[in-house]
Design an enzyme around this catalytic site. Structure first.
Site, PDB file in Angstrom:
ATOM      1  N   ASN A   6       0.871  -1.171   0.000  1.00 36.64           N
ATOM      2  CA  ASN A   6       0.000   0.000   0.000  1.00 36.64           C
ATOM      3  C   ASN A   6       0.911   1.225   0.000  1.00 36.64           C
ATOM      4  O   ASN A   6       1.886   1.291   0.747  1.00 36.64           O
ATOM      5  CB  ASN A   6      -0.924   0.009   1.222  1.00 36.64           C
ATOM      6  CG  ASN A   6      -1.966   1.097   1.125  1.00 36.64           C
ATOM      7  OD1 ASN A   6      -1.639   2.282   1.068  1.00 36.64           O
ATOM      8  ND2 ASN A   6      -3.222   0.707   1.116  1.00 36.64           N
ATOM      9  N   ARG A   7       0.574   2.207  -0.799  1.00 32.95           N
ATOM     10  CA  ARG A   7       1.468   3.350  -1.007  1.00 32.95           C
ATOM     11  C   ARG A   7       1.170   4.550  -0.111  1.00 32.95           C
ATOM     12  O   ARG A   7       1.798   5.589  -0.235  1.00 32.95           O
ATOM     13  CB  ARG A   7       1.422   3.737  -2.482  1.00 32.95           C
ATOM     14  CG  ARG A   7       1.987   2.593  -3.323  1.00 32.95           C
ATOM     15  CD  ARG A   7       1.603   2.651  -4.752  1.00 32.95           C
ATOM     16  NE  ARG A   7       0.165   2.468  -4.908  1.00 32.95           N
ATOM     17  CZ  ARG A   7      -0.462   2.523  -6.061  1.00 32.95           C
ATOM     18  NH1 ARG A   7       0.197   2.753  -7.158  1.00 32.95           N
ATOM     19  NH2 ARG A   7      -1.754   2.335  -6.141  1.00 32.95           N
TER      20      ARG A   7
END
Length: 162
Positions: free
Chosen positions: A38-39
């Site tokens: 997840n960024r």
């Protein structure tokens, strides 16, 4: 039923960032955006030029930069981590945040599901709400550079310094 986390709140928040519901990995680790692909934290680290080695450092980004991090959903049923699998959701009392923290000037929704639920339950609130592309690994339709820029543009007016 799955249950989300309490919010992470700075002393005088200006931006409320809302996800939908923590992923399976996040729930297991008891950390927002814990799935390594997840960024979200990578974007926050990039914008605010702060380290993200530990969860404490990640939370420090929220505390120092006048943010609140929470989810629209308090409880729900869901198999896996996909928003499309969410059923029987109960929302958090987001409207109460605006009474407690009148400094909030903007809401940023991380992904379509959080924005849809926010609009369904809280569209009556007189606060600007922006839907941003999800930082989830499942959302790879947008190039990372474009995703970072969209988040930066939404946060920039409220950033203390560049």
């Amino acid at each position: 039923m799955l249950e989300g986390f309490p919010p992470i709140i700075s002393k005088k928040p200006r931006i409320l960032i809302l996800g939908s519901m923590p992923s399976v990995t996040s729930l297991d680790k008891q950390e927002y955006y814990a799935f390594k692909h997840n960024r979200f934290w990578k974007i926050m680290s990039n914008i605010y030029h702060m380290p993200i080695t530990t969860y404490e450092e990640k939370k420090e980004i929220i505390y120092i930069n006048q943010l609140i991090l929470w989810d629209v959903i308090h409880t729900c049923e869901r198999e896996g981590s996909l928003d499309s699998k969410i059923k029987h959701e109960q929302v958090n009392p987001i409207d109460e945040l605006f009474h407690t923290y009148p400094t909030i000037q903007r809401v940023l929704c991380n992904g379509k599901k959080s924005y849809q639920l926010y609009q369904k339950h809280f569209s009556h609130l007189p606060i600007e709400c922006i839907s941003l592309p999800s930082t989830s690994n499942a959302n790879r339709m947008i190039k990372e550079e474009a995703l970072f820029q969209m988040w930066k543009d939404a946060l920039m007016p409220y950033k203390k310094s560049l």
